[in-house]
Design a protein around this motif. Sequence first.
Motif, PDB file in Angstrom:
ATOM      1  N   VAL A 170       0.843  -1.196   0.000  1.00 26.84           N
ATOM      2  CA  VAL A 170       0.000   0.000   0.000  1.00 26.84           C
ATOM      3  C   VAL A 170       0.879   1.248   0.000  1.00 26.84           C
ATOM      4  O   VAL A 170       0.660   2.204  -0.751  1.00 26.84           O
ATOM      5  CB  VAL A 170      -0.919   0.025   1.242  1.00 26.84           C
TER       6      VAL A 170
ATOM      7  N   ILE B 267      -5.608   2.976 -16.121  1.00 26.60           N
ATOM      8  CA  ILE B 267      -5.775   3.063 -14.657  1.00 26.60           C
ATOM      9  C   ILE B 267      -6.257   1.719 -14.125  1.00 26.60           C
ATOM     10  O   ILE B 267      -5.716   1.181 -13.153  1.00 26.60           O
ATOM     11  CB  ILE B 267      -6.794   4.155 -14.249  1.00 26.60           C
ATOM     12  N   ILE B 268      -7.283   1.180 -14.796  1.00 21.82           N
ATOM     13  CA  ILE B 268      -7.846  -0.081 -14.296  1.00 21.82           C
ATOM     14  C   ILE B 268      -6.843  -1.214 -14.449  1.00 21.82           C
ATOM     15  O   ILE B 268      -6.685  -2.049 -13.538  1.00 21.82           O
ATOM     16  CB  ILE B 268      -9.184  -0.395 -15.011  1.00 21.82           C
TER      17      ILE B 268
ATOM     18  N   MET C  73      -4.610  -0.858 -11.546  1.00 21.30           N
ATOM     19  CA  MET C  73      -5.234  -1.303 -10.297  1.00 21.30           C
ATOM     20  C   MET C  73      -5.256  -2.820 -10.213  1.00 21.30           C
ATOM     21  O   MET C  73      -4.972  -3.405  -9.172  1.00 21.30           O
ATOM     22  CB  MET C  73      -6.654  -0.751 -10.189  1.00 21.30           C
ATOM     23  N   LEU C  74      -5.605  -3.440 -11.350  1.00 25.67           N
ATOM     24  CA  LEU C  74      -5.638  -4.905 -11.366  1.00 25.67           C
ATOM     25  C   LEU C  74      -4.249  -5.461 -11.086  1.00 25.67           C
ATOM     26  O   LEU C  74      -4.083  -6.397 -10.288  1.00 25.67           O
ATOM     27  CB  LEU C  74      -6.153  -5.415 -12.717  1.00 25.67           C
TER      28      LEU C  74
ATOM     29  N   ILE D  13      -1.868  -4.063  -9.435  1.00 26.91           N
ATOM     30  CA  ILE D  13      -1.561  -3.862  -8.010  1.00 26.91           C
ATOM     31  C   ILE D  13      -2.223  -4.946  -7.180  1.00 26.91           C
ATOM     32  O   ILE D  13      -1.601  -5.560  -6.309  1.00 26.91           O
ATOM     33  CB  ILE D  13      -2.034  -2.466  -7.543  1.00 26.91           C
ATOM     34  N   GLY D  14      -3.494  -5.187  -7.476  1.00 31.08           N
ATOM     35  CA  GLY D  14      -4.224  -6.216  -6.727  1.00 31.08           C
ATOM     36  C   GLY D  14      -3.615  -7.592  -6.906  1.00 31.08           C
ATOM     37  O   GLY D  14      -3.387  -8.313  -5.941  1.00 31.08           O
TER      38      GLY D  14
ATOM     39  N   ILE E 170      -0.721   4.730 -12.826  1.00 32.03           N
ATOM     40  CA  ILE E 170      -2.150   5.068 -12.754  1.00 32.03           C
ATOM     41  C   ILE E 170      -2.347   6.571 -12.573  1.00 32.03           C
ATOM     42  O   ILE E 170      -3.299   7.146 -13.087  1.00 32.03           O
ATOM     43  CB  ILE E 170      -2.909   4.265 -11.672  1.00 32.03           C
ATOM     44  N   GLN E 171      -1.418   7.197 -11.861  1.00 31.58           N
ATOM     45  CA  GLN E 171      -1.531   8.646 -11.667  1.00 31.58           C
ATOM     46  C   GLN E 171      -1.337   9.373 -13.006  1.00 31.58           C
ATOM     47  O   GLN E 171      -2.063  10.302 -13.330  1.00 31.58           O
ATOM     48  CB  GLN E 171      -0.508   9.096 -10.610  1.00 31.58           C
TER      49      GLN E 171
ATOM     50  N   VAL F  54       2.520   2.161  -3.343  1.00 33.38           N
ATOM     51  CA  VAL F  54       1.572   2.746  -4.284  1.00 33.38           C
ATOM     52  C   VAL F  54       1.338   4.216  -3.938  1.00 33.38           C
ATOM     53  O   VAL F  54       1.379   5.107  -4.796  1.00 33.38           O
ATOM     54  CB  VAL F  54       0.243   1.967  -4.288  1.00 33.38           C
TER      55      VAL F  54
ATOM     56  N   THR G 150      -8.524   5.788 -18.729  1.00 39.62           N
ATOM     57  CA  THR G 150      -9.076   4.994 -17.631  1.00 39.62           C
ATOM     58  C   THR G 150      -8.783   3.508 -17.793  1.00 39.62           C
ATOM     59  O   THR G 150      -8.690   2.782 -16.815  1.00 39.62           O
ATOM     60  CB  THR G 150     -10.600   5.195 -17.510  1.00 39.62           C
TER      61      THR G 150
ATOM     62  N   ARG H 179      -4.368   9.052 -15.286  1.00 37.58           N
ATOM     63  CA  ARG H 179      -5.497   9.889 -14.900  1.00 37.58           C
ATOM     64  C   ARG H 179      -5.428  11.238 -15.614  1.00 37.58           C
ATOM     65  O   ARG H 179      -6.416  11.735 -16.127  1.00 37.58           O
ATOM     66  CB  ARG H 179      -5.503  10.127 -13.396  1.00 37.58           C
TER      67      ARG H 179
END
Lengths: 261, 258, 258
Positions: free
Chosen positions: C198, C228-229, C232-233, C235-236, C216-217, C201, C225, C220
């Motif tokens: 965390v 970005i997604i 995020m994926l 990162i997850g 992702i920043q 990031v 987008t 933006r």
Amino acid sequence: MRKILQRMAQNSMYAIISIVSFLLLWAIGVQLSDIKIVMPGPWEVIIDFVDSFIHPVGRYTMPVHILYSLMRVVPAYIVGSVVGITLGILMGWYRPINSIFRPIYELIRPIPPIAWIPISIVWFGIGEGSKWFLIFLAAFVPVTLNSISGARSVDPLLIKCGEMLGASKKHMFRTIVLPFSVPYIFSGLQVGLAGSWATVVAAEMIRSTEGVGWIIISSMDTNDVAQSLVGIMGIGIVGFLLATIMRNVEDRLCAWTVREV
Amino acid sequence: MRVDSTGSVDTVISCQRVSKEFSSKRGTTKVIENISLEVKRNEFVVLFGPGQCGKTTLMNVLSGLDTATSGTVYSLGEKVVRPGAERGVVFQSMALFPWLTVRGNVAYGPKARGFEKSVWIEKSDYYINLVGLKGFEDSYINKLSGGMKQRVGIARAYCNEPEVLFMDEPFSALDAQTRYLMQEEIMRIWSTEKRTIVFITNNIEEAVYVADRIILLTNCPAKIKKEYHIDLPRPRDYTSPEFLSLRDEISKNMDRTL
Amino acid sequence: MNRKLFLHLLISILSVIAFVGIWHLFTAVLRVVSVNTLPDPMKVFTSFIKKFSNPNPDGATLLQHTAASLQVALTGYFYALIIGIPLGIMMAWNKYIDRFVRPLFDLLKPIPGVAWIPLMIVIFGLGIASKAAVVFFSAVVPCVLNSYTGIKQTKDVHLWVARTFGASHHQKLFTIAIPTALPHILTGVRVALGAAWVAIVAAELLGATRGLGFMIQQSRGIYRTDIIIVGMLAIGICGGILTSILTIISNFLLKGRR
């Protein structure tokens, strides 16, 4: 009683010695090294911190900044927690509900709330909306997880006991599953609160014009390290108070959770 | 043994040729083998046997907490398939609700079954009083001693006014002194409020002290080895010659286990 | 039993299909939501694949960003482990260290790692060191806390046993306290990894030239987008994989303990 008082006096003495020696080390360290060009000494920071309650930092004084941050945290935290508890308990207790929501929840779970910041700004703009969304996630994810494990861990003997006493499934859900999960829910609430506070700070650091996160980030532009440390102090104190309040609420609500050994 | 054991009004609980097996990867273990028995109204029956043999399993099957591999259990002529309010259980591990007070635990059954507040208050008052916990109504369970906890367990089962009460080694978690006291207490409670009780124990003294009838079980798998009707007058004396000779005799017939 | 399992699996699969279906419906079919707000799932999928080889629009491929994030995160995490665990153990084992360190630790504990970012940038500059320091601050807290509680779980009886065998203070620590604490320490190690991930990031969102947070920043700003997604994926997924590796390791280390 006297012994306890003595012990407390002793402990606080050690605490004071420890903190004072830390501050002294800081002061001496700053004085002796090159870092003093950027790094202020402890007294300067403490004075600045007190001063921030009287003279505004940026547009507002410290209490107003804190209030702004709390206004972002509190409502979204409450909504996230309520949704998380409801969904979590239902998922933990009813297999079909778990089967429906689990995959989507597992998709969201590993993504830290902070990683949602860019997309939330795209979706909700830079105002309060995006912050509320982030805090909602920061509360929702851990609260749901803990509620699930709470409802899962219900002692099967207690359920049998309820059946033996003639309780219906619905009655048992309310009188056994729910109370059994309360300690688990609270540990989720505790984690969620700390996460929400960290997330609001991060969100304010990225886009805002007020709040405690803003205090530290704006110090970067002005190269004012003292202000950054003042912000850190404010964040730390509020974080500590939030955790303490939560713990007290928990102690109040579950007087019975004194562990049986 | 009567063939028609289900028709009689006097028979509260009965079972016919009940067996129970547990199967795991390592094969199946037979825990109960071919047990048939019946319990009359207001009878105090003790299932007595050594060690870890299937006493608790038998009780679970009789009370509906568990199902038999073969054979049938009848309660008042109806087949038992799940736990129900007419079959109360007092657990060895007490299984009280720690988030409820003494009152909350005792009144749980009547409340769950939808009795009005005045009714469950009255009932719980009566049974809390009966087990000697007057004044502790608002205490949480964790604040109570072991003996008091099991009093709550007994009151909770009693308060639901079941047809039969199963007690699974209810005093085995208590210290010796409290155990004697609780044996006297359960006799006092039972003589005040007559109920059908199926009591499980591995303590011979306890069995002889409380029972109308002792059913001696063998070690794994549990089978009925012998039955004893105990007609010593109550309250019984642990040291009377009759008591001791009975105790001796049953001991001799008991399977030895390690 | 197996049929039930299959049914639940089926419900889960249907639920995922429904989720993606609704997403697709609103974005690609009905076009209620613009691509700048939320791209359709197919677009995200193709972007994900493309991003493996395509450094546009942010100057690096997905794997390069991931490697950059991992490098910094694991550096800070490593220091958090080698400082945090011994510190927690020493605090719990030695009351003098406890008395002096704990007040300071309690003071710093409620400060989220993110809050240190500007200060660390001032001290260490914009490079790897400042981000690793932020990661360190986030990860060290759970390491200390869990090691501390773990050691405190040590049972007095075990220590007494050791004393009767003449074990020294150090021997008691290494042969009794630390083995007792191991499960807690490993939990801390796992929680700390999550915290580290965390923190990196967050640090990259605020100031970086590479890394998933940076990616992702950047996206933006240019309304990508889909990227970005994808970020995020990633990162997850990375967080998930790291945690599972640790879970496997700790399960291996705790083998035979239940």
